[in-house]
Design a protein around this motif. Structure first.
Motif, PDB file in Angstrom:
ATOM      1  N   ARG A  22       0.920  -0.968   0.101  1.00  0.00           N
ATOM      2  CA  ARG A  22       0.220  -0.131  -0.142  1.00  0.00           C
ATOM      3  C   ARG A  22       0.440   1.467  -0.076  1.00  0.00           C
ATOM      4  O   ARG A  22       2.247   0.937   0.514  1.00  0.00           O
ATOM      5  CB  ARG A  22      -1.277  -0.230   1.042  1.00  0.00           C
ATOM      6  CG  ARG A  22      -1.661  -1.151   1.517  1.00  0.00           C
ATOM      7  CD  ARG A  22      -3.072  -0.935   2.410  1.00  0.00           C
ATOM      8  NE  ARG A  22      -3.248  -2.062   2.451  1.00  0.00           N
ATOM      9  CZ  ARG A  22      -5.074  -1.724   2.562  1.00  0.00           C
ATOM     10  NH1 ARG A  22      -5.003  -1.428   1.640  1.00  0.00           N
ATOM     11  NH2 ARG A  22      -5.427  -3.322   2.522  1.00  0.00           N
ATOM     12  N   ASP A  23       0.570   2.766  -0.682  1.00  0.00           N
ATOM     13  CA  ASP A  23       1.325   3.728  -0.263  1.00  0.00           C
ATOM     14  C   ASP A  23       0.477   4.314   0.810  1.00  0.00           C
ATOM     15  O   ASP A  23      -0.055   3.598   1.513  1.00  0.00           O
ATOM     16  CB  ASP A  23       0.243   4.909  -1.526  1.00  0.00           C
ATOM     17  CG  ASP A  23      -0.172   4.539  -1.480  1.00  0.00           C
ATOM     18  OD1 ASP A  23      -1.326   4.651  -0.843  1.00  0.00           O
ATOM     19  OD2 ASP A  23      -1.549   5.381  -2.709  1.00  0.00           O
ATOM     20  N   ASN A  24       1.241   5.338   0.965  1.00  0.00           N
ATOM     21  CA  ASN A  24       0.764   6.225   2.281  1.00  0.00           C
ATOM     22  C   ASN A  24      -0.900   6.501   2.197  1.00  0.00           C
ATOM     23  O   ASN A  24      -0.943   6.895   3.554  1.00  0.00           O
ATOM     24  CB  ASN A  24       1.692   7.594   2.372  1.00  0.00           C
ATOM     25  CG  ASN A  24       3.108   7.156   2.496  1.00  0.00           C
ATOM     26  OD1 ASN A  24       3.585   6.329   2.998  1.00  0.00           O
ATOM     27  ND2 ASN A  24       3.875   8.396   1.680  1.00  0.00           N
ATOM     28  N   ASN A  25      -1.137   6.561   1.910  1.00  0.00           N
ATOM     29  CA  ASN A  25      -2.709   6.943   1.986  1.00  0.00           C
ATOM     30  C   ASN A  25      -3.439   5.888   2.005  1.00  0.00           C
ATOM     31  O   ASN A  25      -4.470   5.738   2.169  1.00  0.00           O
ATOM     32  CB  ASN A  25      -3.171   7.062   0.667  1.00  0.00           C
ATOM     33  CG  ASN A  25      -2.656   8.648   0.938  1.00  0.00           C
ATOM     34  OD1 ASN A  25      -2.351   9.454   1.205  1.00  0.00           O
ATOM     35  ND2 ASN A  25      -2.122   9.295  -0.565  1.00  0.00           N
ATOM     36  N   GLY A  26      -2.929   4.599   1.973  1.00  0.00           N
ATOM     37  CA  GLY A  26      -3.328   3.471   1.703  1.00  0.00           C
ATOM     38  C   GLY A  26      -4.277   2.375   1.069  1.00  0.00           C
ATOM     39  O   GLY A  26      -4.630   1.624   1.315  1.00  0.00           O
ATOM     40  N   ASN A  27      -3.682   2.962  -0.360  1.00  0.00           N
ATOM     41  CA  ASN A  27      -4.268   2.088  -1.570  1.00  0.00           C
ATOM     42  C   ASN A  27      -2.981   1.131  -2.453  1.00  0.00           C
ATOM     43  O   ASN A  27      -1.461   1.300  -1.925  1.00  0.00           O
ATOM     44  CB  ASN A  27      -4.297   3.393  -2.456  1.00  0.00           C
ATOM     45  CG  ASN A  27      -5.805   4.247  -2.129  1.00  0.00           C
ATOM     46  OD1 ASN A  27      -6.119   3.988  -1.470  1.00  0.00           O
ATOM     47  ND2 ASN A  27      -4.700   6.122  -2.304  1.00  0.00           N
ATOM     48  N   TRP A  28      -3.572   0.215  -2.865  1.00  0.00           N
ATOM     49  CA  TRP A  28      -2.507  -0.501  -3.864  1.00  0.00           C
ATOM     50  C   TRP A  28      -1.692   0.604  -4.764  1.00  0.00           C
ATOM     51  O   TRP A  28      -2.184   0.855  -5.705  1.00  0.00           O
ATOM     52  CB  TRP A  28      -3.505  -1.544  -4.522  1.00  0.00           C
ATOM     53  CG  TRP A  28      -3.733  -2.353  -3.114  1.00  0.00           C
ATOM     54  CD1 TRP A  28      -5.564  -2.449  -3.140  1.00  0.00           C
ATOM     55  CD2 TRP A  28      -3.208  -3.395  -1.923  1.00  0.00           C
ATOM     56  NE1 TRP A  28      -5.529  -2.847  -2.347  1.00  0.00           N
ATOM     57  CE2 TRP A  28      -4.186  -4.141  -1.137  1.00  0.00           C
ATOM     58  CE3 TRP A  28      -1.805  -3.414  -1.771  1.00  0.00           C
ATOM     59  CZ2 TRP A  28      -4.223  -3.896  -0.072  1.00  0.00           C
ATOM     60  CZ3 TRP A  28      -1.530  -3.888  -0.198  1.00  0.00           C
ATOM     61  CH2 TRP A  28      -2.776  -4.355   0.047  1.00  0.00           C
ATOM     62  N   ASP A  38      -0.273  -5.836   2.615  1.00  0.00           N
ATOM     63  CA  ASP A  38      -0.546  -5.149   4.193  1.00  0.00           C
ATOM     64  C   ASP A  38       0.556  -5.933   5.054  1.00  0.00           C
ATOM     65  O   ASP A  38       0.124  -6.081   6.259  1.00  0.00           O
ATOM     66  CB  ASP A  38      -2.308  -5.705   3.750  1.00  0.00           C
ATOM     67  CG  ASP A  38      -2.394  -4.443   4.852  1.00  0.00           C
ATOM     68  OD1 ASP A  38      -1.862  -3.883   5.480  1.00  0.00           O
ATOM     69  OD2 ASP A  38      -3.503  -4.590   5.487  1.00  0.00           O
ATOM     70  N   GLN A  40       0.634  -3.080   7.210  1.00  0.00           N
ATOM     71  CA  GLN A  40       0.501  -2.250   8.178  1.00  0.00           C
ATOM     72  C   GLN A  40       1.255  -1.620   9.477  1.00  0.00           C
ATOM     73  O   GLN A  40       1.081  -0.532   9.018  1.00  0.00           O
ATOM     74  CB  GLN A  40      -0.741  -3.052   8.991  1.00  0.00           C
ATOM     75  CG  GLN A  40      -1.867  -4.033   7.715  1.00  0.00           C
ATOM     76  CD  GLN A  40      -2.290  -5.026   8.824  1.00  0.00           C
ATOM     77  OE1 GLN A  40      -3.211  -5.116   9.598  1.00  0.00           O
ATOM     78  NE2 GLN A  40      -2.332  -6.181   8.352  1.00  0.00           N
ATOM     79  N   LYS A  54      -4.654  -6.945  11.086  1.00  0.00           N
ATOM     80  CA  LYS A  54      -5.813  -8.176   9.253  1.00  0.00           C
ATOM     81  C   LYS A  54      -4.719  -8.920   8.724  1.00  0.00           C
ATOM     82  O   LYS A  54      -3.181  -8.958   9.189  1.00  0.00           O
ATOM     83  CB  LYS A  54      -5.944  -6.796   7.908  1.00  0.00           C
ATOM     84  CG  LYS A  54      -7.077  -6.276   8.313  1.00  0.00           C
ATOM     85  CD  LYS A  54      -7.602  -5.221   7.021  1.00  0.00           C
ATOM     86  CE  LYS A  54      -6.502  -3.752   7.621  1.00  0.00           C
ATOM     87  NZ  LYS A  54      -6.518  -2.621   6.159  1.00  0.00           N
ATOM     88  N   TYR A  58      -2.994  -9.819   1.598  1.00  0.00           N
ATOM     89  CA  TYR A  58      -4.394  -9.470   1.145  1.00  0.00           C
ATOM     90  C   TYR A  58      -4.768 -10.291   0.861  1.00  0.00           C
ATOM     91  O   TYR A  58      -5.824 -10.757   0.252  1.00  0.00           O
ATOM     92  CB  TYR A  58      -4.006  -8.039   1.062  1.00  0.00           C
ATOM     93  CG  TYR A  58      -5.970  -7.342   0.878  1.00  0.00           C
ATOM     94  CD1 TYR A  58      -6.688  -6.965   1.631  1.00  0.00           C
ATOM     95  CD2 TYR A  58      -6.240  -7.424  -0.631  1.00  0.00           C
ATOM     96  CE1 TYR A  58      -7.731  -6.828   1.783  1.00  0.00           C
ATOM     97  CE2 TYR A  58      -7.390  -7.226  -0.546  1.00  0.00           C
ATOM     98  CZ  TYR A  58      -8.558  -6.362   0.402  1.00  0.00           C
ATOM     99  OH  TYR A  58      -9.496  -6.532   0.145  1.00  0.00           O
ATOM    100  N   ASP A 213       9.002   4.215   5.894  1.00  0.00           N
ATOM    101  CA  ASP A 213       8.092   3.310   5.440  1.00  0.00           C
ATOM    102  C   ASP A 213       8.809   2.482   4.519  1.00  0.00           C
ATOM    103  O   ASP A 213       8.848   2.389   3.187  1.00  0.00           O
ATOM    104  CB  ASP A 213       7.247   3.520   4.749  1.00  0.00           C
ATOM    105  CG  ASP A 213       5.469   2.952   4.099  1.00  0.00           C
ATOM    106  OD1 ASP A 213       4.987   3.904   4.116  1.00  0.00           O
ATOM    107  OD2 ASP A 213       5.822   1.926   4.470  1.00  0.00           O
TER     108      ASP A 213
END
Length: 318
Positions: A22-28, A38, A40, A54, A58, A213
């Motif tokens: 995921r990126d910093n915004n939570g999108n793949w 994921d 997390q 989770k 994913y 990250d």
């Protein structure tokens, strides 16, 4: 251009799964990747505190797992071993056949051919295809007794330790019908994914030494904390085994991991480019230490079998 043998093996791995975090915004970053990873949150450090709510995986493209011969033959091997490291191993005729099939499958692939060419030409071992094949069986699957810390662990093998893992059960800590303990080895993303799918392993979060990250920087290696769980029906006991820090490549094919481990083994034998049991390399701009440990003999010296092999993520650039 990086002409390191590990980069060559990586480039030749046509069965590798594409991985996206995921990126910093939570999108793949790549929603169509074979693996959506994921990571997390950073692990807290205790076995009884799970901050990652989770699973780590994913999504995994199981069509490829079920279709590519080297993945199929590797998965068949995973149930051939007892997870408790003090239980005796018996390799049946059928299991020997599965080992032979796996070796035959990977020997047809480019990563293994690159490994043999490098071992013969750069390291000067001069192994024929048949001798090399037999050596692969021996260093990865032969059973040996390991004497780490002077404590003998019988019936160990490189494949079991690295691809399956070994449970160290602490019966002295049994409380409320729960056996605790620790895990050694367990450096296979395939095994982790299958155990996670069966709810036998609980991902507790990532555990990198580096700041930042790291998942976005490096989706092809995970460093994590985990709790492996099972139920002993015979003794009516729950087993909970903790690993404070584990690491494995993600998405790599079995032949890629065996090729890299085999090259590291022969480099280690030759005393070539190793420092403190680690071989530094750069793959696609990411720096790793590849840790390679050989088994320990009764006199404390290193033996001729692989004990462990795993990647240590050191960051991007230099």
């Amino acid at each position: 251009m990086n002409n390191d043998v590990y980069q060559q093996i990586w480039n030749s791995d046509r069965h590798r799964f594409l991985v996206s975090p995921r990126d910093n915004n939570g999108n793949w970053l790549d929603p169509e990747a074979d693996i959506l990873l994921d990571e997390q949150i950073k692990a807290f450090g205790k076995r009884d505190l799970d901050l990652a709510q989770k699973p780590l995986f994913y999504r995994v493209n199981e069509v490829k797992l079920d279709k590519i011969p080297t993945f199929v033959s590797l998965i068949k091997l995973l149930d051939n071993y007892k997870f408790a490291n003090q239980q005796a191993e018996i390799i049946t005729r059928a299991e020997k056949t599965e080992i032979e099939q796996f070796i035959d499958d990977i020997c047809q692939t480019k990563p293994i051919k690159i490994a043999r060419h490098y071992i013969n030409n750069q390291l000067k071992f001069k192994l024929s295809p048949e001798i090399f094949r037999q050596n692969l069986i021996s260093i990865w699957f032969d059973l040996y007794t390991n004497y780490f810390g002077g404590i003998p662990i019988k019936d160990a093998s490189a494949f079991e330790h690295i691809f399956v893992g070994e449970g160290k059960y602490d019966f002295s800590e049994e409380t409320n019908n729960i056996i605790s303990g620790a895990i050694s080895g367990y450096h296979s993303w395939i095994k982790f994914y299958l155990d996670e799918k069966q709810q036998r392993v609980n991902y507790l979060g990532h555990n990198y030494d580096l700041q930042g990250d790291t998942g976005i920087e490096n989706p092809y290696v995970v460093t994590l904390q985990m709790l492996w769980q099972d139920h002993d029906a015979q003794e009516n006991l729950t087993v909970e085994l903790f690993k404070k820090k584990g690491c494995f490549f993600v998405g790599t094919s079995p032949e890629c991991e065996i090729a890299m481990g085999t090259v590291a083994y022969y480099e280690n034998l030759a005393g070539y480019k190793f420092r403190d049991k680690k071989r530094r390399t750069t793959i696609n701009g990411v720096t790793y230490d590849l840790a390679l440990y050989r088994n320990i003999e009764p006199d404390g010296k290193r033996g001729n079998y692989i004990r462990s092999f795993y990647p240590i993520f050191l960051g991007t650039g230099n």
